[in-house]
Design an enzyme around this catalytic site. Structure first.
Site, PDB file in Angstrom:
ATOM      1  N   LYS A   1      -8.713  14.350  -0.141  1.00  0.00           N
ATOM      2  CA  LYS A   1      -7.764  13.331   0.350  1.00  0.00           C
ATOM      3  C   LYS A   1      -6.794  12.953  -0.761  1.00  0.00           C
ATOM      4  CE  LYS A   1      -9.113   8.852   0.237  1.00  0.00           C
ATOM      5  NZ  LYS A   1      -8.227   7.948  -0.515  1.00  0.00           N
ATOM      6  N   ASN A   2      -7.331  12.763  -1.978  1.00  0.00           N
ATOM      7  CA  ASN A   2      -6.481  12.247  -3.068  1.00  0.00           C
ATOM      8  C   ASN A   2      -5.629  13.319  -3.727  1.00  0.00           C
ATOM      9  OD1 ASN A   2      -7.485   9.791  -2.403  1.00  0.00           O
ATOM     10  ND2 ASN A   2      -8.895   9.637  -4.119  1.00  0.00           N
TER      11      ASN A   2
ATOM     12  N   ARG B   1      -2.093   3.031  -0.180  1.00  0.00           N
ATOM     13  CA  ARG B   1      -1.675   2.901  -1.590  1.00  0.00           C
ATOM     14  C   ARG B   1      -0.633   3.958  -1.933  1.00  0.00           C
ATOM     15  NH1 ARG B   1      -1.583  -0.318  -6.199  1.00  0.00           N
ATOM     16  NH2 ARG B   1      -1.740   0.975  -8.046  1.00  0.00           N
TER      17      ARG B   1
ATOM     18  N   CYS C   1      -7.050   0.235  -0.084  1.00  0.00           N
ATOM     19  CA  CYS C   1      -8.342  -0.476  -0.081  1.00  0.00           C
ATOM     20  C   CYS C   1      -8.274  -1.721  -0.958  1.00  0.00           C
ATOM     21  CB  CYS C   1      -9.430   0.453  -0.605  1.00  0.00           C
ATOM     22  SG  CYS C   1      -9.941   1.624   0.656  1.00  0.00           S
TER      23      CYS C   1
ATOM     24  N   ARG D   1      -4.384  -4.400  -7.746  1.00  0.00           N
ATOM     25  CA  ARG D   1      -3.900  -3.026  -7.938  1.00  0.00           C
ATOM     26  C   ARG D   1      -2.404  -3.073  -8.263  1.00  0.00           C
ATOM     27  NH1 ARG D   1      -6.382   0.866  -3.417  1.00  0.00           N
ATOM     28  NH2 ARG D   1      -6.189   2.436  -5.061  1.00  0.00           N
ATOM     29  N   PRO D   2      -2.067  -3.533  -9.477  1.00  0.00           N
ATOM     30  CA  PRO D   2      -0.643  -3.654  -9.845  1.00  0.00           C
ATOM     31  C   PRO D   2       0.027  -2.280  -9.904  1.00  0.00           C
ATOM     32  CG  PRO D   2      -2.038  -3.966 -11.763  1.00  0.00           C
ATOM     33  CD  PRO D   2      -2.952  -3.874 -10.587  1.00  0.00           C
ATOM     34  N   ILE D   3       1.341  -2.282  -9.899  1.00  0.00           N
ATOM     35  CA  ILE D   3       2.079  -1.009 -10.047  1.00  0.00           C
ATOM     36  C   ILE D   3       3.048  -1.100 -11.216  1.00  0.00           C
ATOM     37  CG2 ILE D   3       1.832  -0.286  -7.621  1.00  0.00           C
ATOM     38  CD1 ILE D   3       4.682  -1.280  -7.125  1.00  0.00           C
ATOM     39  N   ASP D   4       2.708  -1.942 -12.188  1.00  0.00           N
ATOM     40  CA  ASP D   4       3.611  -2.142 -13.339  1.00  0.00           C
ATOM     41  C   ASP D   4       3.855  -0.849 -14.125  1.00  0.00           C
ATOM     42  OD1 ASP D   4       0.816  -2.461 -13.825  1.00  0.00           O
ATOM     43  OD2 ASP D   4       1.258  -3.158 -15.840  1.00  0.00           O
TER      44      ASP D   4
ATOM     45  N   ASP E   1     -14.874   6.010  -7.557  1.00  0.00           N
ATOM     46  CA  ASP E   1     -14.987   6.198  -6.105  1.00  0.00           C
ATOM     47  C   ASP E   1     -16.399   6.546  -5.679  1.00  0.00           C
ATOM     48  OD1 ASP E   1     -11.684   7.710  -5.707  1.00  0.00           O
ATOM     49  OD2 ASP E   1     -12.348   5.648  -6.017  1.00  0.00           O
TER      50      ASP E   1
ATOM     51  N   ARG F   1     -10.553   6.419   7.073  1.00  0.00           N
ATOM     52  CA  ARG F   1      -9.374   6.679   6.216  1.00  0.00           C
ATOM     53  C   ARG F   1      -9.610   7.926   5.369  1.00  0.00           C
ATOM     54  NH1 ARG F   1      -6.920   1.457   3.499  1.00  0.00           N
ATOM     55  NH2 ARG F   1      -5.732   3.173   2.659  1.00  0.00           N
TER      56      ARG F   1
HETATM   57  C1  EPZ Z   1      -6.350   6.549  -7.245  1.00  0.00           C
HETATM   58  O1  EPZ Z   1      -5.872   5.233  -7.003  1.00  0.00           O
HETATM   59  C2  EPZ Z   1      -7.227   6.914  -6.051  1.00  0.00           C
HETATM   60  N1  EPZ Z   1      -6.439   6.880  -4.827  1.00  0.00           N
HETATM   61  C3  EPZ Z   1      -8.365   5.904  -5.931  1.00  0.00           C
HETATM   62  O2  EPZ Z   1      -9.206   6.359  -4.866  1.00  0.00           O
HETATM   63  C4  EPZ Z   1      -9.172   5.922  -7.225  1.00  0.00           C
HETATM   64  O3  EPZ Z   1     -10.178   4.926  -7.144  1.00  0.00           O
HETATM   65  C5  EPZ Z   1      -8.246   5.636  -8.419  1.00  0.00           C
HETATM   66  O4  EPZ Z   1      -7.159   6.579  -8.434  1.00  0.00           O
HETATM   67  C6  EPZ Z   1      -8.976   5.740  -9.743  1.00  0.00           C
HETATM   68  O5  EPZ Z   1      -9.524   7.013  -9.889  1.00  0.00           O
HETATM   69  C7  EPZ Z   1      -5.661   7.935  -4.533  1.00  0.00           C
HETATM   70  O6  EPZ Z   1      -5.557   8.892  -5.289  1.00  0.00           O
HETATM   71  C8  EPZ Z   1      -4.926   7.866  -3.223  1.00  0.00           C
HETATM   72  P1  EPZ Z   1      -4.969   4.076 -10.739  1.00  0.00           P
HETATM   73  P2  EPZ Z   1      -4.690   4.617  -7.942  1.00  0.00           P
HETATM   74  O7  EPZ Z   1      -3.506   3.924 -10.721  1.00  0.00           O
HETATM   75  O8  EPZ Z   1      -3.694   5.675  -8.218  1.00  0.00           O
HETATM   76  C9  EPZ Z   1      -4.726  -0.096 -12.942  1.00  0.00           C
HETATM   77  C10 EPZ Z   1     -10.431   6.215  -2.864  1.00  0.00           C
HETATM   78  O9  EPZ Z   1     -11.458   5.576  -2.618  1.00  0.00           O
HETATM   79  N2  EPZ Z   1      -3.263   0.078 -12.816  1.00  0.00           N
HETATM   80  O10 EPZ Z   1      -5.597   5.125 -11.604  1.00  0.00           O
HETATM   81  O11 EPZ Z   1      -4.258   3.354  -7.344  1.00  0.00           O
HETATM   82  C11 EPZ Z   1      -5.347  -0.444 -11.584  1.00  0.00           C
HETATM   83  O12 EPZ Z   1      -5.281  -1.821 -11.347  1.00  0.00           O
HETATM   84  C12 EPZ Z   1      -9.326   5.553  -3.673  1.00  0.00           C
HETATM   85  O13 EPZ Z   1     -10.212   7.406  -2.523  1.00  0.00           O
HETATM   86  C13 EPZ Z   1      -2.415  -0.839 -13.438  1.00  0.00           C
HETATM   87  O14 EPZ Z   1      -2.856  -1.773 -14.089  1.00  0.00           O
HETATM   88  O15 EPZ Z   1      -5.528   4.313  -9.263  1.00  0.00           O
HETATM   89  C14 EPZ Z   1      -6.778   0.014 -11.737  1.00  0.00           C
HETATM   90  O16 EPZ Z   1      -7.508  -0.983 -12.418  1.00  0.00           O
HETATM   91  C15 EPZ Z   1      -9.601   4.089  -3.969  1.00  0.00           C
HETATM   92  N3  EPZ Z   1      -1.072  -0.685 -13.299  1.00  0.00           N
HETATM   93  C16 EPZ Z   1      -6.633   1.234 -12.637  1.00  0.00           C
HETATM   94  O17 EPZ Z   1      -5.353   1.140 -13.265  1.00  0.00           O
HETATM   95  C17 EPZ Z   1      -0.522   0.355 -12.584  1.00  0.00           C
HETATM   96  O18 EPZ Z   1       0.724   0.456 -12.515  1.00  0.00           O
HETATM   97  C18 EPZ Z   1      -6.733   2.542 -11.873  1.00  0.00           C
HETATM   98  O19 EPZ Z   1      -5.602   2.645 -11.056  1.00  0.00           O
HETATM   99  C19 EPZ Z   1      -1.400   1.277 -11.963  1.00  0.00           C
HETATM  100  C20 EPZ Z   1      -2.766   1.126 -12.094  1.00  0.00           C
END
Ligand code: EPZ
Length: 415
Positions: free
Chosen positions: A22-23, A92, A116, A121-124, A304, A396
């Site tokens: 999926k990811n 997301r 989820c 889950r910031p996007i900064d 996950d 999902r």
């Molecule tokens: C991906 O989410 C996966 N989703 C998530 O899987 C997975 O848990 C996650 O990576 C971590 O491995 C998809 O690929 C669709 P991140 P993503 O950006 O991209 C912080 C599932 O169950 N962060 O690596 O959102 C954030 O808050 C899903 O299949 C910032 O601070 O994960 C978190 O604490 C759930 N600022 C950490 O990084 C940002 O701009 C990991 O987030 C981005 C992230």
């Protein structure tokens, strides 16, 4: 609201194959709009996140067809850069439309992404990185209005190896002028898979899968036919389903190197695990033993799989400590598992799990995708009847979940 009715106590055994990841598929759907030519993503899982992401690009004017399990996208007639709020707020990965649309149209309008509810889950990092490539990003309420005269290569140092931000930058930088380097990039297998797909479209990307990724912008990308890697999290879910029910399983279409942290924990738990040509054989043990988990960015134990591993710990002798260093409060399953007799104490980003002889069936609620999957596994292991509500979260990310579990001997029906 649909639910699963489960009668626990059956040992799961038999053969099953993992779907495509999926990811990996979700960012590939965003990547499909980088070219005006046809893109075919083969063997797509039949899950709602894929349908939602496909609906996002269709609403932008792309033609989107499912031909059996292949997803065929042609965005030659892309007519909009404004991502529909209704779909965007569902998942997301709508945030990846920023990088894809900036690359294709130099404009993007999206709402803050959904996904989820597993904590903040910031996007900064996404926003700062795309800004470094030359995008102006205006945040107005829950909307992001973005534009760029042009996108230019830049040197980016991530404060955290964010999966999504790494994907967003790869999408935007593929057609930027000049070279982009991402330091402290995410190393998940799905990152390498997205890079391989982009390279099959003519992108110039090296280092994906390591912490330094280099993207040399090219003028144009062309179509491709691409088959994503197997879903390591779905694969892990079925392995743990066999382990918690005292069964044995033959799991196909799985890359061992992508799932080794879980295999290590299953062996600690005294399961017998052997691997031969992308097939994993697991025989569970009667004397399941406690084990500790510390999640982190790949190649650490994946967050996950955290809720799912907690179910195994809940029925294993001894005390296990499950620590999540990616999402600090991804423990909503603990409250639901307690209704089934699990003994879990939460302390910050740790769950202290004292194993019990067995769980009892109960009425429980899925709060997110992996929480829901964990509750199903707990119901399979428990004595008596379990009802898992709100299974839309599970759908999902797991295709035909109850059908596959039934094929392994589970007593589970969807109502
Ligand atoms: C991906 O989410 C996966 N989703 C998530 O899987 C997975 O848990 C996650 O990576 C971590 O491995 C998809 O690929 C669709 P991140 P993503 O950006 O991209 C912080 C599932 O169950 N962060 O690596 O959102 C954030 O808050 C899903 O299949 C910032 O601070 O994960 C978190 O604490 C759930 N600022 C950490 O990084 C940002 O701009 C990991 O987030 C981005 C992230």
């Amino acid at each position: 609201m649909d639910k699963y009715l489960i009668r626990g106590g059956k040992k799961l055994s038999g053969k099953i194959c993992a779907e495509s990841a999926k990811n990996a598929v979700l960012p590939m759907i965003a990547a499909a709009i980088l070219t005006e030519e046809e893109v075919v993503i083969k063997n797509c899982p039949d899950i709602s996140d894929v349908k939602n992401m496909a609906a996002i690009v269709a609403a932008l004017g792309a033609s989107v067809d499912f031909c059996e399990s292949d997803l065929i996208i042609n965005s030659g007639k892309l007519s909009s850069y404004s991502v529909s709020e209704s779909f965007g707020k569902e998942i997301r990965t709508s945030v990846l439309m920023l990088g894809a649309l900036l690359s294709r149209t130099k404009k993007a309008l999206i709402s803050y992404p959904g996904g989820c509810d597993i904590g903040l889950r910031p996007i900064d990092i996404h926003i700062a990185s795309l800004g470094m490539l030359g995008a102006n990003i205006d945040e107005r309420g829950d909307k992001l209005i973005c534009s760029a005269k042009k996108l230019s290569g830049a040197k980016l140092v991530f404060p955290f190896p964010s999966v999504g931000a790494t994907e967003n930058v790869m999408l935007a930088a593929s057609t930027a002028e000049g070279t982009t380097c991402i330091y402290n990039a995410a190393k998940e297998p799905e990152i390498k898979d997205l890079a391989d797909m982009l390279v099959s479209m003519g992108a110039k990307i090296s280092g994906a899968g390591s912490s330094v990724i280099e993207i040399e912008g090219v003028k144009k990308l062309h179509g491709t036919v691409y088959r994503p890697i197997p879903d390591r999290i779905e694969a892990g879910t079925f392995l743990v389903a066999a382990a918690v029910t005292g069964g044995e399983i033959e799991l196909g279409n799985v890359k061992e190197e992508n799932i080794s942290p879980l295999i290590g924990k299953l062996c600690d738990n005294s399961c017998k695990v052997t691997v031969k040509n992308d097939i994993i054989y697991l025989r569970s043990s009667r004397a399941r033993k406690a084990f500790d988990v510390i999640t982190g960015p790949y190649p650490a134990f994946p967050t996950d799989m955290q809720a799912i591993a907690t179910v195994l710990a809940a029925v294993s002798e001894g005390v296990s400590v499950i620590e999540d260093n990616v999402f600090a409060n991804r423990f909503c399953h603990a409250h639901e598992l307690a209704k089934m007799g699990a003994e879990i104490t939460l302390c910050g980003n740790k769950a202290i799990v004292r194993g019990v002889q067995g769980l009892c069936g109960a009425e429980v609620y899925a709060h997110d995708l992996r929480c829901g999957a964990a509750l199903v596994l707990a119901g399979l292991a428990a004595k008596g009847k379990t009802i898992v509500h709100d299974i839309k979260y599970i759908e999902r990310g797991y295709a035909r979940f109850e059908e596959k579990l039934r094929s392994l001997g589970a007593d589970i029906v969807k109502k």
